[in-house]
Design a protein around this motif. Structure first.
Motif, mmCIF file in Angstrom:
data_model
loop_
_atom_site.group_PDB
_atom_site.id
_atom_site.type_symbol
_atom_site.label_atom_id
_atom_site.label_comp_id
_atom_site.label_asym_id
_atom_site.label_seq_id
_atom_site.Cartn_x
_atom_site.Cartn_y
_atom_site.Cartn_z
ATOM 1 N N THR A 62 9.720 -15.863 -6.176
ATOM 2 C CA THR A 62 9.497 -14.921 -5.482
ATOM 3 C C THR A 62 10.420 -14.474 -5.801
ATOM 4 N N PHE A 63 10.994 -14.088 -6.566
ATOM 5 C CA PHE A 63 12.131 -13.099 -6.261
ATOM 6 C C PHE A 63 11.952 -12.107 -7.745
ATOM 7 N N VAL A 64 10.815 -12.488 -8.492
ATOM 8 C CA VAL A 64 10.776 -11.854 -9.704
ATOM 9 C C VAL A 64 8.681 -11.000 -9.108
ATOM 10 N N MET A 65 8.341 -12.022 -8.157
ATOM 11 C CA MET A 65 6.994 -11.474 -6.895
ATOM 12 C C MET A 65 7.775 -10.088 -5.746
ATOM 13 N N GLY A 66 8.452 -10.361 -5.707
ATOM 14 C CA GLY A 66 8.986 -9.222 -4.732
ATOM 15 C C GLY A 66 9.850 -8.566 -4.965
ATOM 16 N N SER A 67 10.087 -8.251 -6.473
ATOM 17 C CA SER A 67 10.933 -7.461 -7.514
ATOM 18 C C SER A 67 9.763 -6.127 -7.548
ATOM 19 N N TYR A 68 9.438 -6.880 -8.248
ATOM 20 C CA TYR A 68 8.934 -5.705 -9.411
ATOM 21 C C TYR A 68 6.765 -6.105 -9.088
ATOM 22 N N VAL A 69 6.065 -7.081 -8.321
ATOM 23 C CA VAL A 69 5.089 -7.244 -8.709
ATOM 24 C C VAL A 69 4.348 -6.682 -7.230
ATOM 25 N N GLY A 119 1.687 -3.418 -4.547
ATOM 26 C CA GLY A 119 1.189 -3.284 -3.840
ATOM 27 C C GLY A 119 1.190 -3.021 -2.602
ATOM 28 N N ASN A 120 2.178 -3.284 -2.260
ATOM 29 C CA ASN A 120 2.402 -2.809 -0.753
ATOM 30 C C ASN A 120 2.431 -1.474 -0.398
ATOM 31 N N VAL A 121 2.411 -0.203 -1.470
ATOM 32 C CA VAL A 121 1.964 0.816 -1.470
ATOM 33 C C VAL A 121 0.938 1.615 -0.856
ATOM 34 N N LYS A 122 -0.034 0.756 -1.364
ATOM 35 C CA LYS A 122 -1.675 0.811 0.030
ATOM 36 C C LYS A 122 -1.752 -0.034 0.664
ATOM 37 N N ARG A 123 -1.627 -1.303 1.075
ATOM 38 C CA ARG A 123 -1.177 -2.064 2.595
ATOM 39 C C ARG A 123 -0.264 -1.190 3.113
ATOM 40 N N GLY A 181 8.704 1.274 6.142
ATOM 41 C CA GLY A 181 7.886 -0.286 5.694
ATOM 42 C C GLY A 181 7.935 0.849 4.279
ATOM 43 N N GLN A 182 8.403 1.621 3.983
ATOM 44 C CA GLN A 182 9.125 2.469 2.608
ATOM 45 C C GLN A 182 9.706 1.196 1.820
ATOM 46 N N GLN A 183 10.645 1.275 2.203
ATOM 47 C CA GLN A 183 12.017 0.555 1.487
ATOM 48 C C GLN A 183 10.504 -0.925 0.506
ATOM 49 N N GLU A 184 9.551 -1.185 1.415
ATOM 50 C CA GLU A 184 9.181 -2.807 0.680
ATOM 51 C C GLU A 184 8.319 -2.368 -0.542
ATOM 52 N N THR A 185 7.753 -0.503 -0.380
ATOM 53 C CA THR A 185 7.215 -0.562 -1.434
ATOM 54 C C THR A 185 7.733 0.674 -3.101
ATOM 55 N N LEU A 186 8.863 0.180 -2.959
ATOM 56 C CA LEU A 186 10.282 0.264 -4.024
ATOM 57 C C LEU A 186 9.826 -1.580 -4.965
ATOM 58 N N SER A 187 10.342 -1.308 -6.272
ATOM 59 C CA SER A 187 10.984 -2.530 -6.641
ATOM 60 C C SER A 187 11.997 -2.460 -6.705
ATOM 61 N N THR A 188 12.228 -3.741 -7.434
ATOM 62 C CA THR A 188 13.973 -3.798 -7.135
ATOM 63 C C THR A 188 14.925 -2.465 -7.610
ATOM 64 N N PRO A 189 14.581 -2.126 -9.017
ATOM 65 C CA PRO A 189 15.111 -0.836 -9.440
ATOM 66 C C PRO A 189 14.698 0.335 -9.297
ATOM 67 N N GLU A 190 13.406 1.100 -8.517
ATOM 68 C CA GLU A 190 13.618 2.140 -7.873
ATOM 69 C C GLU A 190 14.647 1.861 -6.729
ATOM 70 N N LEU A 191 14.519 1.076 -6.186
ATOM 71 C CA LEU A 191 15.324 0.435 -5.147
ATOM 72 C C LEU A 191 16.764 0.676 -5.034
ATOM 73 N N ALA A 192 17.493 0.347 -5.962
ATOM 74 C CA ALA A 192 18.897 0.609 -6.096
ATOM 75 C C ALA A 192 19.497 2.730 -6.879
ATOM 76 N N LYS A 193 18.176 2.727 -7.754
ATOM 77 C CA LYS A 193 17.865 3.904 -8.017
ATOM 78 C C LYS A 193 17.953 5.238 -6.687
ATOM 79 N N TYR A 194 16.839 4.915 -6.069
ATOM 80 C CA TYR A 194 17.060 5.068 -4.266
ATOM 81 C C TYR A 194 17.781 5.352 -3.758
#
Length: 376
Positions: free
Chosen positions: A130-137, A141-145, A259-272
């Protein structure tokens, strides 16, 4: 060298026995089955509730099923993973207790602590998954959703920002009076360069537009501008109709959509988050909570597994009724604590890390209590 003796010794110390594999497969099988069952029902209800909105706004079948529901399923499966874990553990552990399988295990000298090993192995697999899916995958997909939801489901989506001010570089402050996202156009633009607490140059413009067709990032087109440079006691003024320039800011830096925070992977979120903090941008609490919540939600798998096993391992006359009732009350309480703490982080200045981990801290004590009360 006696290979048979070595083989027997390794078999005696095998960390995963047949009994462990039996419990692990029961756990994982029930977990994925509950996801398929509950998410399928959720999709049916969502279609029934929103199909009129989709059709009235002329959403195509491709957008509905490929852009929305194809990303809806993994997102909500991962979001409510703790609920599925809890239901799975209670369901199949109660069945084991009803069939006297747990009593048979413990009658052979198996300790309750040893019984927890396969549960924790399965919980570790689910937590990592769940961590890998929620952080990177899933974020990709959330971008389009999220785009689909903002376009076809939500009302009054904010497409503009006012009085935007941020630091785009060291000592360089940008200000936009109003920004319209539909045209990537800003009005009443000002760019000040400050050295030693003194303004040394100022650029003012009627409009500034982001060049989305440019191959290089941060490309802006400034119209009807005037530039003032202070050189000692002198002031040099220049003006023009159009200026193509690079300014280290992008539309998503000052226009945050739901919902913009849900469209960023964990590394992208930390950088943002780090970049926005450096720029003095204050409205990033939801991004910080999302960053910390991803790890906390995965770790909650261990806590909820321990609670689930502890309350359902005892054989009862009325089956899983009491265990399931206690379990649902606890998981609903966990979700409530998670929601309330996140709200406090956003609106009441609670530290995002504390808000994300507070439910885990509270339920760790609850897990310890039920573990001590579990049958031995």
């Amino acid at each position: 060298m006696n290979w048979q003796r070595i083989k027997d010794r390794l078999a005696d110390h095998n960390p995963v026995t047949r009994l462990d594999r039996y419990i692990i497969w029961k756990f994982l099988g029930t977990y994925f089955f509950s996801i398929i069952l509950i998410i399928s029902i959720a999709v049916v209800f969502d279609i029934n509730e929103n199909i009129d909105k989709f059709l009235s706004k002329n959403a195509t079948m491709k957008e509905i099923f490929l852009d929305y529901y194809l990303n809806f399923v993994p997102y909500y499966s991962n979001l409510f993973s703790q609920l599925f874990v809890f239901i799975s553990v209670i369901f199949f552990t109660t069945k084991l207790a009803e069939n006297s399988e747990i009593i048979a295990m413990m009658s052979t000298g198996l300790s309750y602590r040893r019984l927890m090993r396969p549960y924790m192995i399965a919980a570790a697999f689910i937590a990592i998954f769940t961590f890998v899916m929620g952080s990177y995958v899933i974020p990709h997909g959330n971008v389009k959703r999220v785009e689909f939801e903002n376009k076809y489901k939500r009302k009054n989506v904010v497409t503009y920002a006012t009085n935007v001010q941020l630091e785009v570089d060291t000592g360089v402050i940008a200000y936009i009076g109003r920004y319209e996202n539909s045209m990537k156009l800003g009005y009443d633009f000002r760019l000040d360069k400050i050295i030693n607490k003194k303004i040394v140059s100022t650029l003012q413009a009627h409009t500034i537009q982001y060049d989305s067709l440019s191959e290089e990032p941060y490309h802006w087109i400034i119209s009807n501008y005037q530039e003032r440079n202070l050189q000692g006691m002198r002031e040099v003024i220049s003006s023009g109709q159009r200026l193509d320039t690079l300014i280290k800011m992008e539309p998503q830096d000052f226009l945050i959509t739901k919902g913009q925070q849900e469209t960023l992977s964990t590394p992208e979120l930390a950088k943002y988050i780090e970049r926005q903090k450096q720029r003095g941008f204050a409205n990033i609490k939801e991004f910080e909570v999302e960053y910390w919540k991803r790890g906390a939600s995965s770790f909650a798998t261990f806590i909820l597994t321990l609670i689930g096993v502890s309350i359902s391992a005892r054989k009862r006359k009325n089956g899983m009724g009491i265990a399931l009732g206690i379990g649902l009350a606890l998981i609903l309480s966990y979700i409530m604590f998670q929601t309330v703490s996140s709200t406090f982080a956003v609106n009441a200045n609670m530290h995002p890390a504390l808000a994300a981990w507070l439910p885990n801290i509270i339920f760790s004590f609850i897990a310890f209590y039920f573990y001590k009360k579990a049958p031995r």
